[in-house]
Design a protein around this motif. Sequence first.
Motif, PDB file in Angstrom:
ATOM      1  N   TRP A   1      -7.029  10.328   2.823  1.00 43.57           N
ATOM      2  CA  TRP A   1      -7.482   9.548   1.662  1.00 43.57           C
ATOM      3  C   TRP A   1      -6.822   8.186   1.618  1.00 43.57           C
ATOM      4  O   TRP A   1      -7.451   7.207   1.214  1.00 43.57           O
ATOM      5  N   TYR A   2      -5.565   8.090   2.036  1.00 42.70           N
ATOM      6  CA  TYR A   2      -4.896   6.787   2.082  1.00 42.70           C
ATOM      7  C   TYR A   2      -5.553   5.879   3.121  1.00 42.70           C
ATOM      8  O   TYR A   2      -5.805   4.699   2.869  1.00 42.70           O
TER       9      TYR A   2
ATOM     10  N   GLY B   1      -8.923   4.720   1.890  1.00 34.69           N
ATOM     11  CA  GLY B   1      -8.763   3.667   0.898  1.00 34.69           C
ATOM     12  C   GLY B   1      -8.467   2.325   1.535  1.00 34.69           C
ATOM     13  O   GLY B   1      -9.018   1.293   1.126  1.00 34.69           O
TER      14      GLY B   1
END
Length: 55
Positions: free
Chosen positions: A33-34, A37
């Motif tokens: 998810w990082y 993003g």
Amino acid sequence: MSLQIEHLPKDRDATPEQEWGYTFWEFITGNFWYLLGILMILAIFLYARSYIKRH
């Protein structure tokens, strides 16, 4: 106080797991998810830059 380092034989190189403590795929799945993003922010930045150049 010193940390215990796993003994590595001198006649062969360390595997990626021994050298880094994790594999590339473990890093990707653990930080998915990082990384997603960061890619989204980069895409928005590049799109905005090209949009500003056109107008």
